[in-house]
Design a protein around this motif. Sequence first.
Motif, PDB file in Angstrom:
ATOM      1  N   UNK A  20       1.175  -1.023   0.094  1.00 12.49           N
ATOM      2  CA  UNK A  20       0.015  -0.049  -0.021  1.00 12.49           C
ATOM      3  C   UNK A  20       1.020   1.185   0.008  1.00 12.49           C
ATOM      4  N   UNK A  21       0.942   2.082  -1.023  1.00  9.13           N
ATOM      5  CA  UNK A  21       1.829   3.172  -1.226  1.00  9.13           C
ATOM      6  C   UNK A  21       1.195   4.225  -1.920  1.00  9.13           C
ATOM      7  N   UNK A  22       1.863   5.408  -1.642  1.00  9.26           N
ATOM      8  CA  UNK A  22       1.497   6.687  -2.230  1.00  9.26           C
ATOM      9  C   UNK A  22       2.688   7.165  -2.737  1.00  9.26           C
ATOM     10  N   UNK A  23       2.826   7.850  -3.816  1.00  9.83           N
ATOM     11  CA  UNK A  23       4.051   8.579  -4.383  1.00  9.83           C
ATOM     12  C   UNK A  23       3.871  10.138  -3.880  1.00  9.83           C
ATOM     13  N   UNK A  24       4.589  10.249  -2.906  1.00  8.47           N
ATOM     14  CA  UNK A  24       3.921  11.948  -2.016  1.00  8.47           C
ATOM     15  C   UNK A  24       5.066  12.787  -2.178  1.00  8.47           C
ATOM     16  N   UNK A  25       6.381  12.550  -2.635  1.00 11.91           N
ATOM     17  CA  UNK A  25       7.515  13.365  -2.662  1.00 11.91           C
ATOM     18  C   UNK A  25       7.437  14.307  -3.669  1.00 11.91           C
ATOM     19  N   UNK A  26       7.437  15.492  -3.514  1.00 11.33           N
ATOM     20  CA  UNK A  26       7.169  16.435  -4.379  1.00 11.33           C
ATOM     21  C   UNK A  26       6.070  16.699  -4.667  1.00 11.33           C
ATOM     22  N   UNK A 285      12.385  -6.286   3.688  1.00 12.83           N
ATOM     23  CA  UNK A 285      12.131  -4.973   2.826  1.00 12.83           C
ATOM     24  C   UNK A 285      11.661  -3.864   3.842  1.00 12.83           C
ATOM     25  N   UNK A 286      12.110  -2.675   3.470  1.00 11.31           N
ATOM     26  CA  UNK A 286      11.704  -1.474   4.293  1.00 11.31           C
ATOM     27  C   UNK A 286      11.297  -0.400   3.520  1.00 11.31           C
ATOM     28  N   UNK A 287      10.147   0.331   3.952  1.00  6.11           N
ATOM     29  CA  UNK A 287       9.551   1.489   3.167  1.00  6.11           C
ATOM     30  C   UNK A 287      10.034   2.701   3.875  1.00  6.11           C
ATOM     31  N   UNK A 288      11.008   3.485   3.339  1.00  5.37           N
ATOM     32  CA  UNK A 288      11.495   4.357   3.665  1.00  5.37           C
ATOM     33  C   UNK A 288      10.871   5.888   3.376  1.00  5.37           C
ATOM     34  N   UNK A 289      10.350   6.733   4.055  1.00  2.33           N
ATOM     35  CA  UNK A 289       9.493   7.915   3.836  1.00  2.33           C
ATOM     36  C   UNK A 289      10.218   8.633   2.799  1.00  2.33           C
ATOM     37  N   UNK A 290       9.232   8.776   1.492  1.00  2.00           N
ATOM     38  CA  UNK A 290       9.513   9.674   0.452  1.00  2.00           C
ATOM     39  C   UNK A 290      10.760   9.287  -0.279  1.00  2.00           C
TER      40      UNK A 290
END
Length: 323
Positions: A20-26, A285-290
Amino acid sequence: MLAFTILPFPLAAQYTLYTCMITSRGYVVGAKLPPSGIFLKSPAGNWRHPGYNHPSLNALAYDPRNPGTVYVAAGNGLLRISEKGERWKILTGSDVTELMDVAVDRNTPGTIYFTHTAGIKVTHDGGVTWMDASTGLHRKFTQAIRVDSRRGGVLVAGNEEGIFRSENSGKSWRLAGAAGFQVIRVEQSPHDPCFWLASTQGGGLFKSTDCGVSFESNGAFGVDENISDIAFDRSSPGRIAVAGWGLGVAISEDLGKTWQFRNAGLLSTAVWSVVFDPEAPGRIYAGVHEEALYESQDYGRSWARDGLEGSRVMRMVFVPEAH
């Protein structure tokens, strides 16, 4: 009567990693949303974005009786996703939004729970009808929920006042521990169903060794941090990973007695999610913020970027292939 059937985890199966992800950077509010929602990583290692572009997916769970069906806690309701993400259906109405977590009762067919900012809901007919399951909770904001893997209707939930337990499908609740702390995640060991671990905002970790009846502090580790995720390694009874904001990734090899930080190669210690690969010992696996989703082949001693650039990966689950 409570059911006591245990469905074995299919260790020999192939798996697909769901995120579950959102492309939020920028991203700027009002602009077109970059690719966001469900991303799948096949056993061959390829990433795919199926279904719809979605800005708010917070958690997912699959039905062990039918792993081809995945339930997703989303900002606009509970979603049922099938055919590897190609078919989507919303199972709730406009009366519920901002879902936080979802859990499938593997011992009671058709029973699914979700938490949201106003409590807990349950269905016993696969999502056709829903009932409130948060009676007795003084504060309703509930971030985490799990169903005991051995006993239908036995629940452990975490909200802004602590960890709560129900033995009657959410008809009533009692405080089990972590009083006064916002609970972020609750997980049950796949090796010992009587061992549970819960993470909090500022209070560290809380553990249960009596099958989720009561929880006590696991020690000083993580106190004053926000621990966002917990993962048990199915290949090793003592190995646990946690992720957190400012904490990064930490690994325990002795069931949480001691911890080692494993952040070499991560560009940030703001980590939303962590998961062990059940097919490849050593791979996590690790989800790193933006930043990206990172992969390690050596239990976090070293990391490399694996894709999903600029994302916030809120939750990851390895789903076995349906046969």
